[in-house]
Scaffold this motif. Structure first.
Motif, PDB file in Angstrom:
ATOM      1  N   PHE A 287       0.867  -1.184   0.000  1.00  0.00           N
ATOM      2  CA  PHE A 287       0.000   0.000   0.000  1.00  0.00           C
ATOM      3  C   PHE A 287       0.900   1.228   0.000  1.00  0.00           C
ATOM      4  O   PHE A 287       1.511   1.576   1.011  1.00  0.00           O
ATOM      5  CB  PHE A 287      -0.895   0.005   1.240  1.00  0.00           C
ATOM      6  CG  PHE A 287      -1.975  -1.033   1.209  1.00  0.00           C
ATOM      7  CD1 PHE A 287      -3.176  -0.787   0.559  1.00  0.00           C
ATOM      8  CD2 PHE A 287      -1.798  -2.257   1.828  1.00  0.00           C
ATOM      9  CE1 PHE A 287      -4.176  -1.743   0.523  1.00  0.00           C
ATOM     10  CE2 PHE A 287      -2.792  -3.223   1.807  1.00  0.00           C
ATOM     11  CZ  PHE A 287      -3.984  -2.957   1.148  1.00  0.00           C
ATOM     12  N   LYS A 288       0.963   1.908  -1.141  1.00  0.00           N
ATOM     13  CA  LYS A 288       1.890   3.020  -1.307  1.00  0.00           C
ATOM     14  C   LYS A 288       1.168   4.366  -1.233  1.00  0.00           C
ATOM     15  O   LYS A 288       0.051   4.519  -1.715  1.00  0.00           O
ATOM     16  CB  LYS A 288       2.615   2.897  -2.660  1.00  0.00           C
ATOM     17  CG  LYS A 288       3.419   1.601  -2.799  1.00  0.00           C
ATOM     18  CD  LYS A 288       4.029   1.468  -4.180  1.00  0.00           C
ATOM     19  CE  LYS A 288       4.788   0.152  -4.310  1.00  0.00           C
ATOM     20  NZ  LYS A 288       5.351  -0.042  -5.661  1.00  0.00           N
ATOM     21  N   ASN A 289       1.857   5.348  -0.622  1.00  0.00           N
ATOM     22  CA  ASN A 289       1.374   6.734  -0.560  1.00  0.00           C
ATOM     23  C   ASN A 289      -0.001   6.863   0.091  1.00  0.00           C
ATOM     24  O   ASN A 289      -0.813   7.698  -0.307  1.00  0.00           O
ATOM     25  CB  ASN A 289       1.343   7.352  -1.963  1.00  0.00           C
ATOM     26  CG  ASN A 289       2.698   7.328  -2.628  1.00  0.00           C
ATOM     27  OD1 ASN A 289       3.723   7.571  -1.987  1.00  0.00           O
ATOM     28  ND2 ASN A 289       2.721   7.005  -3.913  1.00  0.00           N
ATOM     29  N   VAL A 290      -0.275   6.030   1.066  1.00  0.00           N
ATOM     30  CA  VAL A 290      -1.521   6.120   1.822  1.00  0.00           C
ATOM     31  C   VAL A 290      -1.196   5.856   3.293  1.00  0.00           C
ATOM     32  O   VAL A 290      -0.124   5.354   3.628  1.00  0.00           O
ATOM     33  CB  VAL A 290      -2.576   5.090   1.347  1.00  0.00           C
ATOM     34  CG1 VAL A 290      -3.010   5.364  -0.072  1.00  0.00           C
ATOM     35  CG2 VAL A 290      -2.036   3.669   1.482  1.00  0.00           C
ATOM     36  N   GLU A 291      -2.124   6.235   4.153  1.00  0.00           N
ATOM     37  CA  GLU A 291      -2.010   5.870   5.565  1.00  0.00           C
ATOM     38  C   GLU A 291      -2.893   4.662   5.815  1.00  0.00           C
ATOM     39  O   GLU A 291      -4.036   4.615   5.361  1.00  0.00           O
ATOM     40  CB  GLU A 291      -2.436   7.021   6.472  1.00  0.00           C
ATOM     41  CG  GLU A 291      -1.402   8.113   6.606  1.00  0.00           C
ATOM     42  CD  GLU A 291      -1.693   9.015   7.803  1.00  0.00           C
ATOM     43  OE1 GLU A 291      -1.580   8.560   8.955  1.00  0.00           O
ATOM     44  OE2 GLU A 291      -2.045  10.179   7.563  1.00  0.00           O
ATOM     45  N   VAL A 292      -2.349   3.700   6.543  1.00  0.00           N
ATOM     46  CA  VAL A 292      -3.056   2.447   6.777  1.00  0.00           C
ATOM     47  C   VAL A 292      -3.307   2.277   8.273  1.00  0.00           C
ATOM     48  O   VAL A 292      -2.382   2.368   9.084  1.00  0.00           O
ATOM     49  CB  VAL A 292      -2.249   1.250   6.246  1.00  0.00           C
ATOM     50  CG1 VAL A 292      -2.995  -0.050   6.503  1.00  0.00           C
ATOM     51  CG2 VAL A 292      -1.975   1.413   4.752  1.00  0.00           C
ATOM     52  N   PHE A 293      -4.551   2.037   8.631  1.00  0.00           N
ATOM     53  CA  PHE A 293      -4.936   1.797  10.011  1.00  0.00           C
ATOM     54  C   PHE A 293      -5.495   0.382  10.130  1.00  0.00           C
ATOM     55  O   PHE A 293      -6.358  -0.020   9.343  1.00  0.00           O
ATOM     56  CB  PHE A 293      -6.005   2.796  10.465  1.00  0.00           C
ATOM     57  CG  PHE A 293      -5.523   4.221  10.536  1.00  0.00           C
ATOM     58  CD1 PHE A 293      -5.208   4.798  11.754  1.00  0.00           C
ATOM     59  CD2 PHE A 293      -5.391   4.981   9.390  1.00  0.00           C
ATOM     60  CE1 PHE A 293      -4.765   6.113  11.830  1.00  0.00           C
ATOM     61  CE2 PHE A 293      -4.953   6.302   9.446  1.00  0.00           C
ATOM     62  CZ  PHE A 293      -4.638   6.864  10.675  1.00  0.00           C
TER      63      PHE A 293
END
Length: 358
Positions: free
Chosen positions: A221-227
């Motif tokens: 998962f690139k260039n995103v914030e992951v929760f």
């Protein structure tokens, strides 16, 4: 006539003696938002008026179409949390942090439904004892908020240390400073989740990419914030991950459950290639993910291995309560491949603490 004059005098006296509410406004902030195609103003400020709920009284005013609220017991310092109003990703939100340790901070987005302020999810950043910064989301049924007590269940009551305090990567060898490596952070079904670091320096700076992987494929998962979304469970039950909330560059969240994550992996062209290095001074290898099946082989600190699979018994984990963290860790095993100069490729299992510095 005398009665009228008496009533008039009482009214005038009351007005003259009335104390202006929050006459001394401090740290005032004014925000405008478009919510459901309607404009709303959110004004927050502290005041010096007495307030039994908070150590630092604060007020949130919300004004708009059919909405005019002055909430006196929603934001401020309350017990161990400091709750403030904030603009998060161009939407109204409550920002909170742990008032003493500051190792927990999160956002709770606010929306307006039926002219009422409502919330459903909390998005949390927490620094663990192993120095990793982790991100979690925790969602409940949407509910109205009027005061601080309505936030019960949203202020990071879960304990994410159970999920990914497995790994700690200090500077143990100069040759590893610039090698990339992966840190396991959770598993849902047959999908494992890792934080991918380009170097030890990136690990120190919390610069990482989230990877999902199964035995065959992986996806970044690139260039995103992951929760990592945590399942809502009972007070003493083990709270495990059920999927990912992805925050894109436009400030919008998308939830990926097990089915959606499986679809992503099915369509990926990247072969699974997860690597990490041993942290224990010496770790025994096992034929199966069970301490009853040891081999005569060992790995040593800084040995670089490929992680082929992760064994995590979710059914047993669901029965593990908050106070049985060490019992839970014994249920986590890694299947690893190591290229030995003497014996060639060795494939065996190692327990969770192989990747945790003692």
């Amino acid at each position: 006539m005398k009665k009228i004059i008496l009533i008039l005098c009482i009214s005038i006296s009351a007005i003259c003696n009335a104390k202006e509410h929050c006459s001394n406004k401090i740290e005032a902030k004014n925000y405008s938002f478009e919510i459901n195609s309607k404009s709303y103003n959110f004004i927050s400020y502290r005041c010096d008026d007495e307030n039994n709920e908070f150590s630092k009284p604060a007020i949130l005013e919300v004004k708009g179409d059919n909405v005019d609220y002055q909430l006196e017991n929603l934001i401020g310092s309350y017990h161990s949390f400091d709750v403030q109003f904030a603009n998060w990703n161009n939407q109204p939100a409550l920002f909170y942090k742990h008032a003493t340790t500051n190792n927990i901070q999160g956002y709770i987005p606010i929306t307006i439904q039926n002219n009422r302020l409502t919330i459903d999810c909390s998005y949390v950043k927490r620094r663990l004892i192993n120095l990793m910064e982790t991100r979690y989301s925790y969602c409940t049924e949407r509910k109205q908020i009027n005061n601080i007590k309505d936030l019960n269940g949203s202020l990071a009551l879960f304990d994410p240390r159970q999920l990914n305090s497995y790994s700690y990567f200090p500077h143990t060898d100069e040759s590893l400073l610039h090698k990339n490596f992966d840190v396991f952070v959770g598993k849902v079904g047959d999908i494992s989740f890792y934080q991918h670091y380009q170097s030890i320096k990136d690990y120190d700076l919390d610069k990482y990419t989230v990877i999902i992987a199964n035995k065959d494929k992986q996806y970044h998962f690139k260039n995103v914030e992951v929760f990592q979304r945590i399942k809502e469970l009972g007070e003493f039950e083990y709270q495990h991950m059920i999927g990912l909330d992805i925050l894109n560059s436009n400030g919008n969240f998308t939830f990926y459950d097990m089915d959606r994550l499986s679809d992503i992996l099915d369509n990926s062209t990247e072969k699974s290639d997860i690597h990490s290095y041993i942290q224990l001074e010496k770790v025994q290898l096992y034929e199966q993910p069970d301490f009853q099946y040891p081999t005569y082989n060992y790995l040593k600190r800084n040995d670089f291995v490929k992680i082929l699979d992760v064994e995590l018994d979710n059914e047993k984990l669901k029965k593990t309560n908050l106070y049985e963290i060490y019992k839970m860790r014994k249920l986590l095993w890694f299947k690893v491949s190591y290229q030995s100069e003497k014996y060639g490729e060795i494939i065996n299992w190692v327990p969770w603490n192989a990747f945790y510095a003692d």
